[in-house]
Design a protein around this motif. Structure first.
Motif, PDB file in Angstrom:
ATOM      1  N   TYR A 290      48.808  34.756  21.032  1.00 26.81           N
ATOM      2  CA  TYR A 290      47.754  34.961  20.043  1.00 26.81           C
ATOM      3  C   TYR A 290      46.384  34.589  20.611  1.00 26.81           C
ATOM      4  N   PHE A 291      46.326  33.519  21.387  1.00 27.23           N
ATOM      5  CA  PHE A 291      45.057  33.047  21.929  1.00 27.23           C
ATOM      6  C   PHE A 291      44.788  33.546  23.346  1.00 27.23           C
ATOM      7  N   GLY A 292      45.622  34.437  23.860  1.00 26.19           N
ATOM      8  CA  GLY A 292      45.376  35.030  25.163  1.00 26.19           C
ATOM      9  C   GLY A 292      45.631  34.113  26.335  1.00 26.19           C
ATOM     10  N   LEU A 293      46.606  33.214  26.195  1.00 26.47           N
ATOM     11  CA  LEU A 293      46.914  32.262  27.256  1.00 26.47           C
ATOM     12  C   LEU A 293      48.233  32.552  27.965  1.00 26.47           C
ATOM     13  N   ASP A 294      48.938  33.587  27.538  1.00 32.92           N
ATOM     14  CA  ASP A 294      50.185  33.951  28.196  1.00 32.92           C
ATOM     15  C   ASP A 294      49.882  34.708  29.491  1.00 32.92           C
ATOM     16  N   LEU A 295      50.913  34.931  30.293  1.00 36.87           N
ATOM     17  CA  LEU A 295      50.732  35.506  31.625  1.00 36.87           C
ATOM     18  C   LEU A 295      50.018  36.846  31.584  1.00 36.87           C
ATOM     19  N   ASP A 296      50.489  37.781  30.786  1.00 38.68           N
ATOM     20  CA  ASP A 296      49.889  39.113  30.755  1.00 38.68           C
ATOM     21  C   ASP A 296      48.448  39.065  30.279  1.00 38.68           C
ATOM     22  N   SER A 297      48.167  38.243  29.290  1.00 39.33           N
ATOM     23  CA  SER A 297      46.804  38.157  28.766  1.00 39.33           C
ATOM     24  C   SER A 297      45.846  37.584  29.801  1.00 39.33           C
ATOM     25  N   VAL A 298      46.289  36.555  30.523  1.00 46.29           N
ATOM     26  CA  VAL A 298      45.417  35.949  31.529  1.00 46.29           C
ATOM     27  C   VAL A 298      45.174  36.919  32.676  1.00 46.29           C
ATOM     28  N   ILE A 299      46.181  37.689  33.046  1.00 38.37           N
ATOM     29  CA  ILE A 299      45.988  38.703  34.084  1.00 38.37           C
ATOM     30  C   ILE A 299      44.944  39.718  33.636  1.00 38.37           C
ATOM     31  N   ARG A 300      45.028  40.185  32.391  1.00 32.23           N
ATOM     32  CA  ARG A 300      44.020  41.126  31.888  1.00 32.23           C
ATOM     33  C   ARG A 300      42.632  40.497  31.888  1.00 32.23           C
ATOM     34  N   SER A 301      42.549  39.240  31.494  1.00 29.35           N
ATOM     35  CA  SER A 301      41.258  38.558  31.494  1.00 29.35           C
ATOM     36  C   SER A 301      40.701  38.435  32.910  1.00 29.35           C
ATOM     37  N   ALA A 302      41.567  38.115  33.853  1.00 25.21           N
ATOM     38  CA  ALA A 302      41.119  37.953  35.238  1.00 25.21           C
ATOM     39  C   ALA A 302      40.620  39.282  35.803  1.00 25.21           C
ATOM     40  N   LEU A 303      41.365  40.348  35.576  1.00 27.05           N
ATOM     41  CA  LEU A 303      40.947  41.654  36.078  1.00 27.05           C
ATOM     42  C   LEU A 303      39.645  42.099  35.417  1.00 27.05           C
ATOM     43  N   GLY A 304      39.536  41.869  34.114  1.00 22.41           N
ATOM     44  CA  GLY A 304      38.299  42.210  33.424  1.00 22.41           C
ATOM     45  C   GLY A 304      37.115  41.405  33.932  1.00 22.41           C
ATOM     46  N   PHE A 305      37.337  40.167  34.232  1.00 31.35           N
ATOM     47  CA  PHE A 305      36.303  39.274  34.754  1.00 31.35           C
ATOM     48  C   PHE A 305      35.793  39.796  36.097  1.00 31.35           C
ATOM     49  N   LEU A 306      36.689  40.120  36.991  1.00 36.31           N
ATOM     50  CA  LEU A 306      36.299  40.619  38.299  1.00 36.31           C
ATOM     51  C   LEU A 306      35.621  41.979  38.197  1.00 36.31           C
ATOM     52  N   LYS A 307      36.174  42.863  37.392  1.00 36.48           N
ATOM     53  CA  LYS A 307      35.633  44.217  37.237  1.00 36.48           C
ATOM     54  C   LYS A 307      34.259  44.182  36.599  1.00 36.48           C
ATOM     55  N   LEU A 308      34.062  43.323  35.622  1.00 37.50           N
ATOM     56  CA  LEU A 308      32.787  43.218  34.930  1.00 37.50           C
ATOM     57  C   LEU A 308      31.684  42.851  35.893  1.00 37.50           C
ATOM     58  N   ASP A 309      31.941  41.903  36.761  1.00 40.95           N
ATOM     59  CA  ASP A 309      30.913  41.485  37.697  1.00 40.95           C
ATOM     60  C   ASP A 309      30.604  42.587  38.698  1.00 40.95           C
ATOM     61  N   VAL A 310      31.629  43.311  39.152  1.00 42.22           N
ATOM     62  CA  VAL A 310      31.406  44.411  40.087  1.00 42.22           C
ATOM     63  C   VAL A 310      30.538  45.472  39.432  1.00 42.22           C
ATOM     64  N   ALA A 311      30.842  45.827  38.167  1.00 46.60           N
ATOM     65  CA  ALA A 311      30.095  46.860  37.476  1.00 46.60           C
ATOM     66  C   ALA A 311      28.638  46.461  37.277  1.00 46.60           C
ATOM     67  N   GLU A 312      28.419  45.172  37.042  1.00 51.79           N
ATOM     68  CA  GLU A 312      27.061  44.718  36.785  1.00 51.79           C
ATOM     69  C   GLU A 312      26.290  44.419  38.061  1.00 51.79           C
ATOM     70  N   SER A 313      26.963  44.543  39.205  1.00 51.03           N
ATOM     71  CA  SER A 313      26.330  44.182  40.474  1.00 51.03           C
ATOM     72  C   SER A 313      25.899  45.401  41.285  1.00 51.03           C
ATOM     73  N   VAL A 314      25.804  46.576  40.647  1.00 52.28           N
ATOM     74  CA  VAL A 314      25.374  47.774  41.333  1.00 52.28           C
ATOM     75  C   VAL A 314      23.867  47.690  41.582  1.00 52.28           C
ATOM     76  N   ASN A 315      23.484  47.762  42.846  1.00 54.37           N
ATOM     77  CA  ASN A 315      22.058  47.649  43.161  1.00 54.37           C
ATOM     78  C   ASN A 315      21.372  49.000  43.091  1.00 54.37           C
TER      79      ASN A 315
END
Length: 322
Positions: A290-315
């Motif tokens: 429910y709170f996004g702390l299980d394995l699958d949820s944390v993996i999605r959060s991690a991938l989103g975290f990395l992808k978000l920074d890449v998308a926002e880092s386009v020069n």
């Protein structure tokens, strides 16, 4: 974990004559081994937590080391003033052994879920806060606690959690443990969330994403010597805890980074329980999902975290500058 820790307290009592056990609202038969071995140092005081803390502080003033055992929410919220004034203000060596840290008691509802206990205990001067990841680490932590000066809060998880700590990681109060050096992402965990972090690292390795892991069993005092060099290396830092995002491990890491100790480009995301009382009954596993702390949820959060920074880092040239 709970049973192993209490067995270790009994072992200490057989070894040291200053160890005392005080139970409050514990199940029948709890610590029978202690009672049989050391009957004059065994006390069960019922549902009277404020009194128990005063009693423990008084015993500590007279040279004893009391281990106080009851449910985490009752031990923290119900007698906070007594812990602050009787224990911490006088720096007495009382050990609070708090059953059901986090969402362990989810079947009993929000009154029994200790999702703010780390924040409450961290705020108290002289208090040490420890959240072991499994039964083996709990045993090592209890053994290390006997000679520690001042009060300690032990956050105790449920029984049956997988053993993920390593014997070569000899426990020391105030020391963080490096399971993997930071690469693409640094995960910082405490308590049982180490188990989730290890699963995340294994799954993301299949995607050629390197995950560093630092386990922080002692949230206070924080191990700056271990954490600061890793924070300097990591551009992406994620904290993971079975606790409110306010006042727990994530807040401690955020304060450390804000103090100027971080990598100049480092960014932090905190995973935990939002600013709310858990409003669902069920199992601990349900709460993690429910709170996004299980394995699958944390993996999605991690991938989103990395992808978000890449998308926002386009020069300006259109190149990604991750």
């Amino acid at each position: 974990m709970r049973k192993r820790g209490l067995q270790t307290v009994t072992d200490l009592a057989r070894q040291f004559e200053d160890v005392v056990y005080i139970g409050s609202d514990v199940g029948q038969g709890t610590m029978d081994d202690f009672r049989e071995a050391c009957p004059d140092r065994f006390f069960v005081e019922g549902i009277s937590e404020q009194y128990v803390i005063g009693m423990a502080a008084g015993l500590a003033m007279n040279g004893f080391i009391p281990y106080v055992n009851t449910i985490a929410t009752f031990l923290t919220r119900r007698c906070y003033e007594q812990i602050a004034v009787d224990m911490c203000m006088n720096n007495h060596p009382v050990r609070l052994y708090a059953n059901g840290g986090g969402t362990v008691y989810a079947p009993l509802g929000p009154t029994h879920m200790a999702v703010d206990d780390i924040a409450l205990m961290r705020a108290l001067p002289n208090m040490t806060v420890i959240a072991p990841c499994d039964a083996d680490e709990m045993e090592r932590a209890i053994r290390a606690s006997h000679d520690w000066k001042g009060p300690i809060y032990f956050r105790v998880a449920r029984g049956g959690d997988a053993i993920v700590s390593k014997p070569e990681h000899d426990f020391a109060i105030g020391r963080a443990l490096v399971f993997a050096e930071p690469e693409d992402l640094l995960l910082i965990t405490t308590g049982v969330t180490l188990q989730v972090a290890l699963g995340v690292a294994e799954r993301l390795a299949d995607l050629a994403i390197g995950v560093g892991i630092v386990h922080v069993p002692t949230i206070k005092p924080l191990d700056r010597d271990t954490l600061v060099p890793r924070l300097r290396e990591a551009r992406f830092v994620m904290t993971l805890e079975e606790h409110s995002t306010i006042g727990g491990l994530g807040s401690a890491i955020a304060a450390l980074m804000a103090a100027g100790e971080r990598h100049p480009r480092g960014v932090l995301r905190q995973l935990g329980i939002p600013d709310t009382f858990p409003d669902r009954f069920g199992r601990q596993e349900n709460q993690f999902e429910y709170f996004g702390l299980d394995l699958d949820s944390v993996i999605r959060s991690a991938l989103g975290f990395l992808k978000l920074d890449v998308a926002e880092s386009v020069n300006g040239s259109g190149k990604k500058t991750r």
